[in-house]
Write a protein that holds these residues in place. Structure first.
Motif, PDB file in Angstrom:
ATOM      1  N   GLU A 199       0.835  -1.198   0.000  1.00  0.00           N
ATOM      2  CA  GLU A 199       0.000   0.000   0.000  1.00  0.00           C
ATOM      3  C   GLU A 199       0.874   1.254   0.000  1.00  0.00           C
ATOM      4  N   ARG A 200       0.441   2.237  -0.744  1.00  0.00           N
ATOM      5  CA  ARG A 200       1.094   3.550  -0.686  1.00  0.00           C
ATOM      6  C   ARG A 200       0.539   4.307   0.515  1.00  0.00           C
ATOM      7  N   LEU A 201       1.422   4.813   1.360  1.00  0.00           N
ATOM      8  CA  LEU A 201       0.989   5.554   2.536  1.00  0.00           C
ATOM      9  C   LEU A 201       0.374   6.888   2.136  1.00  0.00           C
ATOM     10  N   ASP A 202      -0.544   7.337   2.947  1.00  0.00           N
ATOM     11  CA  ASP A 202      -1.317   8.549   2.644  1.00  0.00           C
ATOM     12  C   ASP A 202      -0.522   9.791   3.046  1.00  0.00           C
ATOM     13  N   GLU A 203      -0.112  10.567   2.044  1.00  0.00           N
ATOM     14  CA  GLU A 203       0.679  11.766   2.334  1.00  0.00           C
ATOM     15  C   GLU A 203      -0.115  12.780   3.145  1.00  0.00           C
ATOM     16  N   SER A 204      -1.422  12.814   2.975  1.00  0.00           N
ATOM     17  CA  SER A 204      -2.230  13.774   3.730  1.00  0.00           C
ATOM     18  C   SER A 204      -2.242  13.449   5.215  1.00  0.00           C
ATOM     19  N   VAL A 205      -1.927  12.201   5.552  1.00  0.00           N
ATOM     20  CA  VAL A 205      -1.887  11.771   6.948  1.00  0.00           C
ATOM     21  C   VAL A 205      -0.462  11.767   7.490  1.00  0.00           C
ATOM     22  N   ALA A 206       0.465  11.208   6.696  1.00  0.00           N
ATOM     23  CA  ALA A 206       1.832  11.011   7.176  1.00  0.00           C
ATOM     24  C   ALA A 206       2.831  12.013   6.612  1.00  0.00           C
ATOM     25  N   GLY A 207       2.410  12.842   5.656  1.00  0.00           N
ATOM     26  CA  GLY A 207       3.326  13.775   5.019  1.00  0.00           C
ATOM     27  C   GLY A 207       3.360  15.124   5.721  1.00  0.00           C
ATOM     28  N   PRO A 208       3.837  16.161   5.029  1.00  0.00           N
ATOM     29  CA  PRO A 208       4.260  16.112   3.626  1.00  0.00           C
ATOM     30  C   PRO A 208       5.585  15.377   3.447  1.00  0.00           C
ATOM     31  N   TRP A 209       5.710  14.695   2.299  1.00  0.00           N
ATOM     32  CA  TRP A 209       6.910  13.928   2.053  1.00  0.00           C
ATOM     33  C   TRP A 209       8.095  14.836   1.747  1.00  0.00           C
ATOM     34  N   LYS A 210       9.270  14.357   2.136  1.00  0.00           N
ATOM     35  CA  LYS A 210      10.528  14.974   1.741  1.00  0.00           C
ATOM     36  C   LYS A 210      11.379  13.908   1.051  1.00  0.00           C
ATOM     37  N   ALA A 211      12.391  14.356   0.338  1.00  0.00           N
ATOM     38  CA  ALA A 211      13.275  13.416  -0.343  1.00  0.00           C
ATOM     39  C   ALA A 211      13.842  12.418   0.673  1.00  0.00           C
ATOM     40  N   GLY A 212      13.793  11.141   0.331  1.00  0.00           N
ATOM     41  CA  GLY A 212      14.313  10.101   1.209  1.00  0.00           C
ATOM     42  C   GLY A 212      13.288   9.458   2.110  1.00  0.00           C
ATOM     43  N   ASP A 213      12.083  10.015   2.200  1.00  0.00           N
ATOM     44  CA  ASP A 213      11.041   9.420   3.045  1.00  0.00           C
ATOM     45  C   ASP A 213      10.557   8.099   2.446  1.00  0.00           C
ATOM     46  N   SER A 214      10.323   7.118   3.301  1.00  0.00           N
ATOM     47  CA  SER A 214       9.750   5.833   2.887  1.00  0.00           C
ATOM     48  C   SER A 214       8.230   5.972   2.853  1.00  0.00           C
ATOM     49  N   ARG A 215       7.597   5.496   1.771  1.00  0.00           N
ATOM     50  CA  ARG A 215       6.203   5.858   1.523  1.00  0.00           C
ATOM     51  C   ARG A 215       5.272   4.663   1.308  1.00  0.00           C
ATOM     52  N   PHE A 216       5.710   3.444   1.681  1.00  0.00           N
ATOM     53  CA  PHE A 216       4.908   2.263   1.396  1.00  0.00           C
ATOM     54  C   PHE A 216       4.803   1.370   2.630  1.00  0.00           C
ATOM     55  N   ALA A 217       3.769   0.518   2.620  1.00  0.00           N
ATOM     56  CA  ALA A 217       3.562  -0.480   3.666  1.00  0.00           C
ATOM     57  C   ALA A 217       3.402  -1.842   3.018  1.00  0.00           C
ATOM     58  N   VAL A 218       3.990  -2.872   3.641  1.00  0.00           N
ATOM     59  CA  VAL A 218       3.796  -4.261   3.221  1.00  0.00           C
ATOM     60  C   VAL A 218       2.737  -4.861   4.132  1.00  0.00           C
ATOM     61  N   VAL A 219       1.688  -5.416   3.538  1.00  0.00           N
ATOM     62  CA  VAL A 219       0.550  -5.953   4.291  1.00  0.00           C
ATOM     63  C   VAL A 219       0.386  -7.428   3.952  1.00  0.00           C
ATOM     64  N   VAL A 220       0.259  -8.265   4.996  1.00  0.00           N
ATOM     65  CA  VAL A 220       0.073  -9.704   4.828  1.00  0.00           C
ATOM     66  C   VAL A 220      -1.218 -10.094   5.533  1.00  0.00           C
ATOM     67  N   GLU A 221      -2.047 -10.884   4.869  1.00  0.00           N
ATOM     68  CA  GLU A 221      -3.362 -11.225   5.411  1.00  0.00           C
ATOM     69  C   GLU A 221      -3.514 -12.732   5.577  1.00  0.00           C
ATOM     70  N   ALA A 222      -4.149 -13.145   6.686  1.00  0.00           N
ATOM     71  CA  ALA A 222      -4.518 -14.539   6.920  1.00  0.00           C
ATOM     72  C   ALA A 222      -5.825 -14.569   7.689  1.00  0.00           C
ATOM     73  N   GLY A 223      -6.836 -15.215   7.136  1.00  0.00           N
ATOM     74  CA  GLY A 223      -8.113 -15.338   7.824  1.00  0.00           C
ATOM     75  C   GLY A 223      -8.748 -14.016   8.187  1.00  0.00           C
ATOM     76  N   GLY A 224      -8.557 -13.006   7.359  1.00  0.00           N
ATOM     77  CA  GLY A 224      -9.150 -11.702   7.619  1.00  0.00           C
ATOM     78  C   GLY A 224      -8.377 -10.828   8.577  1.00  0.00           C
ATOM     79  N   VAL A 225      -7.214 -11.286   9.073  1.00  0.00           N
ATOM     80  CA  VAL A 225      -6.358 -10.516   9.977  1.00  0.00           C
ATOM     81  C   VAL A 225      -5.138 -10.039   9.193  1.00  0.00           C
ATOM     82  N   ASN A 226      -4.766  -8.789   9.392  1.00  0.00           N
ATOM     83  CA  ASN A 226      -3.640  -8.205   8.667  1.00  0.00           C
ATOM     84  C   ASN A 226      -2.428  -8.027   9.566  1.00  0.00           C
TER      85      ASN A 226
END
Length: 350
Positions: free
Chosen positions: A14-41
């Motif tokens: 998932e791309r992280l929401d800049e309106s929530v976690a930003g504003p972004w600057k050069a070098g900022d990490s902007r993604f999340a890795v999500v793994v799901e099993a049985g409806g739990v993330n």
């Protein structure tokens, strides 16, 4: 759902929401890795674009239907998928996915990751401060160093790049120790090389400098063995640039660093980090986990306090990374409290 029965149903980035976690600057990490099993993330964030892309396009598919609790088997599967490309960026991507799966495991078991790794994790973890963007020659450096040291960190670490004369660099290290009121660690950021390191080594006072980290551009066994012969008594640290456990073991055995500073994600994740911690413990080399993967490092240090010492807290960069998370993990009196929530203990802000 019983964690032992859970298998990975889905992996996404998932791309992280800049309106929530930003504003972004050069070098900022902007993604999340999500793994799901049985409806739990399970989630690991923030992640840089290139390792996130590797998870999205290749590794995620390899993880599907794998048992959530079989971390070692998953690590083998992911490294086999990458084959000869399993170093560097590949390890980083594997590590991000591995941490997301550990987070999922903890959520399914209703336990912090540290409690999955150890029956009695430490409730608090010591931390040291690093501020590698600070110019120690700047007029404001003295106040910045004093203010940081006064927060009670176990010790502090400052950057000394190899562009200045040897005597000037040694003077800056001595001033940093004076301002901090304790021995400081120095990070050369791979910029010194053999010649500059051999010039500086005899000028450094052990009472001033705790260690010199990454003086050479590559963490190579032959290079560090040669440096050890040429600079007897110089305390060096390294680890974050390594990708393979075999290389780590050889360097620990033959080069005997003052500190082993590997990164819990860049090495391949929490699963692989356990192997590296064991190797350092057997070699009797202190571990001070790199701060880029601060949250996994805290869980590892809490689970294995006899093997891992103070974790690096990057005083400028870590607060920026934690803007992507609900809740913060901030030092207090030189320690951070182990999160008591399931998994890694943080939620991604969406």
């Amino acid at each position: 759902m019983d964690p032992a029965d859970a298998v990975i149903d889905r992996v996404r980035v998932e791309r992280l929401d800049e309106s929530v976690a930003g504003p972004w600057k050069a070098g900022d990490s902007r993604f999340a890795v999500v793994v799901e099993a049985g409806g739990v993330n399970g989630v690991f964030a923030p992640v840089d674009e290139l390792p996130a892309a590797l998870v999205a396009t290749r590794l995620g598919q390899s993880a599907l239907r794998h048992p959530v609790t079989d971390h070692t088997g998953l690590l083998r599967r992911l490294l086999a998928e990458l084959g000869p490309h399993a170093a560097g960026l590949g390890r980083w991507a594997v590590g991000a996915l591995d941490c997301a799966v550990w987070d999922l495991h903890g959520r399914l078991a209703d336990l912090p990751v540290a409690a999955l790794l150890s029956n009695r994790p430490a409730p608090r973890v010591p931390v040291y401060a690093s501020w590698l963007s600070l110019d120690l020659a700047a007029d404001s450096a003295a106040e910045s160093v004093k203010t940081t040291a006064d927060e009670g960190f176990t010790f502090t670490k400052w950057a000394l790049r190899g562009g200045a004369e040897a005597a000037e660099m040694v003077l800056l290290a001595e001033r940093a120790a004076t301002w901090a009121g304790h021995r400081v660690a120095v990070d050369a950021l791979g910029t010194w090389g053999h010649l500059r390191t051999t010039e500086i080594a005899p000028l450094l006072i052990p009472e001033t400098v705790r260690w010199v980290e990454d003086p050479l551009p590559r963490t190579d066994q032959a290079a560090y063995r040669q440096l050890r012969r040429q600079t007897e008594g110089l305390r060096v640290a390294f680890g974050e640039r390594l990708s393979h456990a075999e290389d780590a073991r050889a360097l620990l055995e033959h080069c005997r660093p003052e500190a082993f500073t590997f990164d819990a994600v860049w090495c391949g994740g929490i699963t692989e980090a356990r192997t590296w911690l064991c190797a350092a413990h057997e070699a009797r080399v202190p571990v001070h986990l790199h701060g880029r993967a601060f949250l996994p490092a805290v869980h590892l240090a809490a689970a294995f306090p006899d093997a891992a010492g103070a974790v690096e807290y990057q005083v400028v960069w870590e607060p920026r990374r934690q803007r992507t998370l609900r809740g913060t993990l901030r030092p207090d009196g030189g320690h951070v409290a182990l999160p008591n929530r399931p998994g890694l203990g943080m939620e991604v802000r969406r």
